[in-house]
Design an enzyme around this catalytic site. Structure first.
Site, PDB file in Angstrom:
ATOM      1  N   SER A  91      -8.285  50.424  20.269  1.00  0.00           N
ATOM      2  CA  SER A  91      -8.373  51.066  18.978  1.00  0.00           C
ATOM      3  C   SER A  91      -7.028  51.535  18.424  1.00  0.00           C
ATOM      4  CB  SER A  91      -9.311  52.270  19.060  1.00  0.00           C
ATOM      5  OG  SER A  91      -8.811  53.253  19.957  1.00  0.00           O
ATOM      6  N   LYS A 125      -1.288  58.937  16.916  1.00  0.00           N
ATOM      7  CA  LYS A 125      -2.568  58.318  16.554  1.00  0.00           C
ATOM      8  C   LYS A 125      -3.439  59.337  15.812  1.00  0.00           C
ATOM      9  CE  LYS A 125      -6.338  55.691  18.836  1.00  0.00           C
ATOM     10  NZ  LYS A 125      -6.869  55.259  20.150  1.00  0.00           N
ATOM     11  N   SER A 143      -7.570  51.387  24.967  1.00  0.00           N
ATOM     12  CA  SER A 143      -6.982  51.448  23.625  1.00  0.00           C
ATOM     13  C   SER A 143      -5.498  51.758  23.559  1.00  0.00           C
ATOM     14  CB  SER A 143      -7.735  52.456  22.772  1.00  0.00           C
ATOM     15  OG  SER A 143      -9.000  51.933  22.451  1.00  0.00           O
TER      16      SER A 143
END
Ligand code: GLN
Length: 501
Positions: free
Chosen positions: A155, A80, A179
């Site tokens: 997210s 990420k 997330s």
């Protein structure tokens, strides 16, 4: 040859060890898959093909020379974009970090590199991890592989979509309020938020430091355990890092897969189901509770009365911490610098112009909220009260864990919503995290396991929560459920996803 990208990470690791494939072949298969599906998915912000292949060649040479290697050596991974990677862009989904190349690696990236895992690239996300749909990214939407018109969760929608689209076998996510778990639920992948403090936060671009935790995004429970074991454990560079060793999560996943849960007490959280949960989500949840019973678990009902206030407390604590963490993006130190269009170029005016141009609406909204909640005269009424609620939620967990070894709920109240559907309604967006946020407020670990399809043919997740430092319980129960469900379905859920590319 079987399509290497369809194999689980542990199966690939096995083939690498046995000399049946090389890391270069596996990595190239993933790079080809990325090239084929990225036009539809847009899971990646940056693909590091040369770097990944260089690592793959190196690990193949070492293996050929008989070197002792980590079990995941040669297995590729996506990271990420909120995690800093030396020499590789790290934007956290924000314009304000465009062009910034970090001079160092996060601890978890150091461990990934030390294990010699090729890094495929950096994945898309909501700006600074604020959001539940990845639509707040400054670099465009990621699409859900199950339905390209829908969100992949957030997210960490990029990591989840990459894994679900077979464009990475493993990925790293971060979970501040859900997330990792919510994107897992809506894409049919496994996501784990470890115990707070058990995976180093050194090198994560901080959102809310008392809530943030990095963890695995994978296709199987065992794969999550293998990755968790690698990235977890004490780090002197993180002052909140837990000094003691992790429980044996890999052994727990292997034990769970045998399917026997006798002696395990499973608590259904009264407040995390029923009203507000899509009927198909609730139905799959209840069916899976029956499967846990069939595996020998004892099921009890538990009540956590303060969970009702978790969302409200979270949306005071998170913006308060974020407003402080994001103050460092001032146009001087990292990435973007914008000078005022007219008038003197003072530090303050450069900062205002840079932040005005570099931050998106959701980030600005939260900075303003957080600054207000912390301001003199309002601190006790807002931030202080939220901290008290946080303590009550922690006590609810303590009481519940006296009655049960693990707690269970649906991971998210709905399946993936349509792109654009909740973009103009922040509160509706926030509500998607009702079931995941309590764990962050209390620091306890949680897993989301693929739990079948709702009536709309979209994936739903089954959440298991455990007491702090008992992450092994997530894996035992998660693997048992996964085994029971896959026996029922005749294979993994992702086999039913539409073809891409
Ligand atoms: N969706 C939640 C939020 O917007 C959770 C974010 C996260 O876990 N990073 O804050």
């Amino acid at each position: 040859m079987t399509d290497l990208t369809r194999l689980s990470a542990s199966a690939v690791a096995e083939k690498l060890r046995a000399g049946e494939v090389t890391s270069v072949e596996v990595t190239q298969a993933y790079l080809d898959r990325i090239a084929a599906v990225e036009p539809e998915i847009h899971a990646y912000l940056h693909v590091s093909a040369d770097d990944a292949l260089a690592t793959a060649r190196d690990v193949d040479a070492r293996r050929a020379a008989g070197e002792e290697l980590h079990p995941l050596a040669g297995v590729p991974i996506a990271v990420k974009d909120v995690v800093v990677t030396q020499g590789m862009p790290s934007t956290a989904g924000s314009k304000i970090l465009e062009g910034w190349i970090p001079p160092y690696d996060a601890t978890l990236v150091e461990r990934i590199r030390a294990a010699r895992m090729p890094i495929l690239g950096k994945t898309n996300m909501d700006e600074f991890a604020m959001g539940s749909s990845t639509e707040h990214s400054a670099y465009g939407n990621t699409h859900n592989p199950w339905d390209l018109d829908r969100i992949p969760g957030g997210s960490g929608g990029g990591s989840a979509a990459a894994v679900a689209a077979f464009a990475a076998p493993l990925a790293i996510g971060t979970d501040t309020g859900g997330s990792i778990r919510q994107p897992g639920a809506v894409t049919g992948t496994v996501g784990v938020k470890p115990t707070y403090g058990s995976v180093s936060r050194y090198g994560l671009i901080a959102l809310a430091s008392s809530l943030d935790q990095a963890g695995p995004v994978t296709r199987t429970v065992l794969d999550s355990a293998l990755l968790h074991e690698l990235i977890g454990g004490h780090d002197p560079r993180d002052s909140t890092s837990i000094p003691e060793p992790l429980p044996d999560v890999v052994a727990a996943a292997r034990q769970g897969a045998l399917g026997d849960l006798s002696g395990v007490r499973v608590g259904i959280v009264e407040q995390l189901q029923g009203e507000g949960y899509q009927p198909g989500v609730q139905a799959r949840f209840e069916e899976s509770v029956e499967l846990l019973k069939e595996a020998g678990a004892e099921v009890v009902q538990v009540s956590c009365p303060h969970f009702e206030y978790a969302l409200a407390a979270y949306y005071l604590i998170l913006p308060a911490e974020a407003s402080s963490n994001l103050a460092k993006f001032d146009g001087m130190r990292f990435g973007l610098r914008v000078e005022p269009e007219e008038g003197p170029v003072t530090a303050e005016r450069v900062m205002a112009a840079t932040r005005g141009a570099g931050f998106g609406d959701e980030v600005k909204r939260r900075i303003i909220l957080g600054t207000y909640a912390l301001s003199a005269g309002y601190y006790d009424a807002y931030y202080g009260s939220a901290q008290k609620v946080r303590t009550l939620i922690q006590r609810d967990f303590e009481a519940a864990f006296e009655q049960a070894d693990v707690l269970v709920s649906p991971t998210a109240p709905t399946t993936a919503f349509k792109l654009g559907e909740k973009l103009d309604d922040p509160l509706a967006m926030y509500l998607n995290d009702v079931a995941t946020i309590p764990a962050n407020l209390a620091g306890v670990p949680g897993i989301s396991v693929p739990n079948g399809l709702s009536d709309d043919n979209l994936p739903v997740g089954f959440q298991v929560l455990a007491p702090a430092k008992a992450d092994d319980r997530l894996y035992r129960v998660g693997a048992a459920l996964e085994a029971a469900l896959e026996a029922r379905w005749g294979g993994p859920l992702l086999d039913r996803a539409p073809e891409l590319g």
